[in-house]
Write a protein that holds these residues in place. Structure first.
Motif, PDB file in Angstrom:
ATOM      1  N   GLU A 108       4.924 -31.418   5.477  1.00  0.00           N
ATOM      2  CA  GLU A 108       3.294 -31.263   4.806  1.00  0.00           C
ATOM      3  C   GLU A 108       2.288 -32.143   5.359  1.00  0.00           C
ATOM      4  N   PHE A 109       1.099 -31.624   5.648  1.00  0.00           N
ATOM      5  CA  PHE A 109       0.059 -32.390   6.440  1.00  0.00           C
ATOM      6  C   PHE A 109      -1.234 -31.985   5.920  1.00  0.00           C
ATOM      7  N   TYR A 110      -2.101 -32.880   6.167  1.00  0.00           N
ATOM      8  CA  TYR A 110      -3.416 -32.536   5.835  1.00  0.00           C
ATOM      9  C   TYR A 110      -4.476 -32.638   7.075  1.00  0.00           C
ATOM     10  N   ILE A 152       8.525 -36.147  17.283  1.00  0.00           N
ATOM     11  CA  ILE A 152       9.158 -36.114  16.292  1.00  0.00           C
ATOM     12  C   ILE A 152       8.762 -34.800  15.162  1.00  0.00           C
ATOM     13  N   MET A 153       9.620 -33.841  14.839  1.00  0.00           N
ATOM     14  CA  MET A 153       9.079 -32.609  14.279  1.00  0.00           C
ATOM     15  C   MET A 153       9.788 -32.323  12.975  1.00  0.00           C
ATOM     16  N   ASP A 154       9.117 -32.408  11.965  1.00  0.00           N
ATOM     17  CA  ASP A 154      10.012 -32.021  10.664  1.00  0.00           C
ATOM     18  C   ASP A 154       9.526 -30.684  10.138  1.00  0.00           C
ATOM     19  N   GLU A 155      10.619 -29.875  10.168  1.00  0.00           N
ATOM     20  CA  GLU A 155      10.480 -28.223  10.003  1.00  0.00           C
ATOM     21  C   GLU A 155       9.242 -27.764  10.548  1.00  0.00           C
ATOM     22  N   PRO A 156       9.295 -27.781  11.809  1.00  0.00           N
ATOM     23  CA  PRO A 156       8.052 -27.392  12.500  1.00  0.00           C
ATOM     24  C   PRO A 156       8.054 -25.597  12.258  1.00  0.00           C
TER      25      PRO A 156
END
Length: 277
Positions: A83-85, A150-154
């Motif tokens: 989740e990002f903005y 590092i990638m979280d659920e890309p």
């Protein structure tokens, strides 16, 4: 590259998420971090990025405690969160503001990634779909040329063609100096991409092996009748028959099925661990 020793962490004191967790990651690899919902994959990535701090134990990246988030540390790590903005600016404005934080940022490579993903550089980020925003962030992450990515659920939010493009650009980005760690529930999206597997469960790292070692010790195949197949460690039944994992006793070569392996590790952990001991 990453050295975690005896890490303990909890959001609630009586419910530890990690207890004595140990993990070492080296440069030159693409790691796939797998685990059930709530196993702590995102939390572990945030520990490495220095966004969460251990209750005890240590987490170091390139010899520096990640919790201190020193400038030299921040220049060499990039986290793509699930989740990002993104601010209300154009892609070009975003690069102008954030690229200077990364000394090796490659704008030519960034534009090439955008072209690969078919993203216009003049469009405002807030006018894009979630999938388009994700592709911009992935493109920026790769262009930073940090030693740790590092990638979280890309692949969440990416359509099928974009997932193929994602695998292509990630495979091209790996080098002997870089370490890439990808957490995902969609394990099939990482097929033919990762070279090392890390599985987290029950507050611990329960499996960490290179793909080459996995295929040397295990055989993945589809059979018509389970009773005709010896040494079965795990089986999954489908319309095509029975997809099984067996101990590789004859130097047989097979393609790893990561989803099948993950389920086998969770269901038959003791037998799998004994083979890799």
């Amino acid at each position: 590259m990453v050295n975690i020793q005896s890490l303990t962490f909890s959001y609630q004191k009586k419910k530890p998420l990690f207890t004595g967790l140990n993990l070492q990651l080296e440069a030159g690899h693409i790691y796939g971090l797998l685990g059930k919902n709530g196993a702590g994959k995102s939390t572990l990535l945030k520990q490495i990025a220095g966004l969460l701090f251990p209750d005890s134990g240590t987490c170091e990246v390139m010899g520096r405690p990640s919790a201190l988030r020193q400038p030299a540390f921040l220049q060499e790590i990039f986290l793509v969160p699930e989740e990002f903005y993104l601010p209300k600016v154009t892609v070009k404005q975003y690069v102008k503001v954030y690229a200077p934080f990364y000394p090796r940022f490659d704008e030519t490579a960034f534009n090439s990634y955008l072209q690969e993903f078919d993203i216009p550089g003049s469009q405002r980020l807030t006018e894009m779909s979630y999938g388009q925003k994700k592709k911009v962030l992935i493109s920026f992450a790769l262009a930073t040329n940090t030693r740790l990515l590092i990638m979280d659920e890309p692949t969440n939010g990416l359509d099928i063609p974009s997932k193929s493009q994602f695998r292509k650009v990630i495979a091209a980005a790996v080098s002997e100096e870089k370490c890439i760690m990808i957490s995902t529930h969609q394990v099939r999206d990482l097929d033919n991409l990762i070279d090392s597997i890390v599985v987290i469960d029950a507050h611990q790292i329960i499996f960490r092996e290179e793909v080459q070692t996995v295929t040397e010790k295990l055989t993945f195949k589809t059979v018509s009748h389970l009773e005709d197949t010896p040494h079965i460690l795990y089986a999954d039944t489908s319309l095509r028959g029975h997809t099984v994992i067996t101990k590789n006793t004859g130097e047989e070569h097979s393609k790893m099925d990561m989803e099948l392996l993950f389920n086998a590790i969770l269901k038959n952990q003791s037998s799998i661990r004994e083979i890799f001991r």
